[in-house]
Structures are given as structure tokens and as C-alpha cells.
Design an enzyme around this catalytic site. Structure first.
Site, PDB file in Angstrom:
ATOM      1  N   TYR A 111       0.865  -1.179   0.000  1.00  0.00           N
ATOM      2  CA  TYR A 111       0.000   0.000   0.000  1.00  0.00           C
ATOM      3  C   TYR A 111       0.914   1.246   0.000  1.00  0.00           C
ATOM      4  CZ  TYR A 111      -2.772   3.758   1.894  1.00  0.00           C
ATOM      5  OH  TYR A 111      -3.339   4.986   2.100  1.00  0.00           O
ATOM      6  N   ASP A 183       0.053  -7.583   6.545  1.00  0.00           N
ATOM      7  CA  ASP A 183      -1.148  -6.759   6.487  1.00  0.00           C
ATOM      8  C   ASP A 183      -2.252  -7.627   5.894  1.00  0.00           C
ATOM      9  OD1 ASP A 183      -3.163  -4.978   5.656  1.00  0.00           O
ATOM     10  OD2 ASP A 183      -1.737  -3.336   5.434  1.00  0.00           O
TER      11      ASP A 183
END
Ligand code: 3LM
Length: 401
Positions: A111, A183
Site C-alpha cells: 500500500y 497486512d
């Protein structure tokens, strides 16, 4: 009842504190900044950790605590810590395990803000990183140095949906005494439990599927009691990115429908991905639910399904991608994912703009990649909207050339 063997039950009941005073079914929102002590001695013993109990909102809150305990149950870990954002969780979790002079191995594709944090801010702080392709175990091993402390990745990766075999990463981490952190935002605990494969710490942007209604920014880290205590008493307490009780309540409410929402997100996404894969103006669809995707072999082994968010490449230029997105009527052009509404965004100019162009391309994020968070609308309406915009793009392509 604290924990069941069924996730569907745990999303509703795990860690529930029964309201003995009034019998409220819904968790009370303890909207308070501080907690009154009976006397000075009680305050002192709470500060010393000799007596359990709440002290001050930044150090803990009953509504937030209920959410933490529920999330620990869902991720099959001993404990969890809640944060004011996903980035709050990621930065606090990494900094609790890294100091000046340390090194981490991180996925080349991440990200955008996580990448910026590691590649820019950590560098300024004397924490170096090697960015590697996490599907290449030889490259991971080669990147490990004597001062490496952490291995950090996402699976599936935002935004290209590449999937990483967690058992492989956990094995490398254990053999080299590294803390492994993943994540798990894209899958949520409904589809994948990284702890099952030996991953040490699991971070989430709770803004996404966990809350699921597009009205909260929040984060959670799940892991061993020792790790969570360390995070809570260092980077959470002293950096202060705590979750508000009101947001914890909204996420507690969102979690009650997590398993049914994720199930529908997945079935809608599967149908939309199949529609796009068969469309002549779509070059490639990166969705683990499709047999053509490299991550498909991990379905059944690591994840239960392909999730609700995926990316695709259109046949055309950057301008064609823009034209396609601008011609959608129902799907909203917005970053974020995991909401009831279908959201579409352009990673190169939006979520992954913190990357330099060359770094982004090296990480497999092209200018024509489009990410779709498939919502909970009727799937025919989603497909119809995409189809209309693709038809408009076809007309444009004919007129341009
Ligand atoms: C997005 N992502 O649209 P917050 N980890 C992952 C994420 O996708 C995100 C975070 C952490 C997006 C947000 S871009 C400005 C909008 C895998 C967020 C960070 O701090 O709760 O936003 O989570 O991809």
C-alpha cells in the site's frame, strides 16, 4: 461465552462484556477521557500495574478493549491493540520492533503510504529496508543482513493482488530470528488467518472490511500477549494513535455482519472478474478467484476465497482508463475498499502515488491498472455499469484510431 470454534459466532460474541448494570444488548460506548479512582492508592496501584482497571483513554477504554478481544479471537492470536488508523497500527507495530541501525525486508509492492513510511521516514530515522519480490524466497534470503529484524508484507498485495505463501515467509522468519508482520486488510480474518501459518503479527486497516460501512478510519494489530503489551506500552501509549470509543463501537457493529458481507463481496467479485476476463477490452484481470491468477493455487490452502477487491488492466492508454472510469454511473470513483458501495480507483495516480514512477512500475503497478472494490449491490447492476463504461470506451477507441 468467550470463544467458539466458529468465526461467524465469534464476530458477534467473542470477548463480549455482559452489561451487568442495565443488561444492554449493544456494547455501551464509554465516551470518557479519564477514569475516577476510589482513592490515591488505587490510582497508584493501577499505574504500577498491580491492580487491573482503566486509567486514561489513551491507555485503554472498555469499548475499545471489547473490540480488541474480539479481533484477537477472530485472528486466533492471544491479544490485539486498536489504533486510530491502519497507518497508526502499521507505524506503531513496525517501530515497536525496529530501532535506529536496524534493517527490515519488505515487499516491493505495498500500500502506497506503507511504502512511503518505510522508504522515506524510516530511512531518515536510520532504519534501512530492502524491497524484494516476496514470491521469490531466494531473493528474501539474500536480502537478510545481520541487523535485519523484521519481514513485512501484504497478501494479497494492494493493488496488484499478488498472493504470498505465508508458510514460506514464516519459515524464513523463524530460521533467521525475524519478526514476521503481514497486512491482512484485503482478506479479513474471514478468508485467512495468518497466525495459522506462523506469522507473528497481523495488521489491519479496520477502515475497510472490518468496519465495512465507509464511516470510520481505524486500525488493529493482532499478535502474542508479549508483542501486544510491548506495542501498547511503547509505540501506542507514547505515540498516541489510539482508536476512539465511538469508532470502536461502529467496528463492533460492523463485525457482526462481517462473515455474510465478505461472502457476498466474494461472490459478486468472482462474477464481475469473470465478466471482465471475458471482455475484449480487458487485457488482464488480477483476481485470485480466477484460475488464470498466480495466487489461485493458494485458495483452499491459505485463503478461503479470492476476496472482494481486485485489479485489472484495460486494453488502451492512460487516457482510455480515465475515460472508462469517468463514464461509470453507479460505481463511485473513490479510494478505500470493503464498503457496501462499489468503489473504483486508479492506483498510479491515487493510492500508489507515493511511489516514484520507476519504483511503481518495478513493483508491477502500471499506468493502466484500475482497482475495483466490488460492493454489495446486485451483481447485475455492477456489471451493467462496467459494461456501459466499456462500451463508451470502445466508441472512443474507434473514433481516436
Ligand atoms: C486504499 N488503503 O484505498 P488507513 N493497509 C492497506 C490499505 O489498503 C490501507 C492501509 C493499510 C487505502 C486507503 S488511500 C489514501 C486510501 C492494505 C489503506 C492504511 O490508515 O486506515 O487508511 O489504512 O488502498
Amino acid at each position: 461465552m468467550t470463544r467458539s470454534t466458529h468465526l461467524e459466532t465469534n464476530t458477534i460474541h467473542a470477548g463480549k462484556v455482559r452489561d451487568r448494570q442495565f443488561g444492554a444488548l449493544s456494547t455501551p460506548i464509554y465516551q470518557t477521557s479519564t477514569f475516577i479512582f476510589d482513592d490515591v492508592a488505587q490510582g497508584a496501584s493501577r499505574f504500577q500495574g498491580e491492580e487491573s482497571g482503566f486509567i486514561y483513554g489513551r491507555l485503554g477504554n472498555p469499548t475499545v478493549r471489547e473490540l480488541e478481544q474480539r479481533m484477537a479471537s477472530l485472528e486466533k492470536t492471544e491479544d490485539a491493540a486498536a489504533f486510530g488508523s491502519g497507518m497508526g497500527a502499521i507505524s506503531a507495530t513496525l517501530l515497536a520492533n525496529l530501532k535506529n541501525g536496524d534493517h527490515l525486508v519488505a515487499s516491493a509492492a505495498l500500500y502506497g503510504c506503507t511504502y512511503a513510511l518505510i522508504n522515506h521516514k524510516f530511512k531518515d530515522m536510520g532504519i534501512e529496508a530492502s524491497f524484494v519480490d516476496m514470491t521469490d524466497s531466494a531473493a528474501i534470503k539474500a536480502a537478510i543482513q545481520p541487523n535485519t529484524k523484521v519481514i513485512y508484507f501484504e497478501s494479497p498485495i494492494n493493488p496488484n493482488l499478488e498472493c504470498i505463501d505465508m508458510a514460506v515467509i514464516a519459515k524464513i522468519a523463524k530460521a533467521n530470528n525475524l519478526v514476521s508482520i503481514v497486512d491482512n486488510t484485503f482478506m479479513s480474518p474471514v478468508l485467512q488467518n495468518p497466525a495459522d501459518f506462523g506469522i507473528d503479527l497481523i495488521v489491519h486497516s479496520a477502515t475497510k472490511y472490518l468496519n465495512g460501512h465507509g464511516d470510520v478510519i481505524a486500525g488493529i494489530t493482532c499478535g502474542s500477549s508479549e508483542q501486544i503489551e510491548n506495542i501498547k506500552f511503547t509505540t501506542l501509549k507514547d505515540m498516541g494513535a489510539v482508536m476512539s470509543p465511538n469508532d470502536a463501537w461502529l467496528i463492533i457493529r460492523g463485525l457482526k455482519t462481517l462473515s455474510v458481507r465478505v461472502e457476498r463481496h466474494c461472490s459478486n467479485a468472482q462474477q464481475v472478474a469473470e465478466y471482465l476476463e471475458a471482455h475484449p477490452l480487458i487485457r488482464e484481470v488480477n483476481y485470485p478467484g480466477l484460475k488464470s491468477h498466480s495466487g489461485h493455487q493458494l485458495i483452499g490452502k491459505q485463503m478461503k476465497a479470492g476476496g472482494g477487491t481486485f485489479a485489472f488492466e484495460i486494453e488502451g492508454s492512460f487516457d482510455d482508463a480515465v475515460h472508462f472510469m469517468n463514464n461509470l454511473e453507479m460505481c463511485s470513483i473513490a479510494v478505500s475498499l470493503g464498503d457496501a458501495e462499489t468503489l473504483i480507483q486508479h492506483p498510479a495516480s491515487m493510492t500508489h502515488s507515493p511511489y516514484e514512477k520507476e519504483e511503481r512500475e518495478a513493483a508491477g503497478i502500471s499506468e493502466t491498472l484500475i482497482r475495483l472494490s466490488v460492493g454489495l449491490e446486485h451483481v447485475e447492476d455492477i456489471i451493467q455499469d462496467l459494461d456501459g463504461a466499456l462500451n463508451s470506451m470502445a466508441t472512443r477507441l474507434k473514433s481516436v484510431g
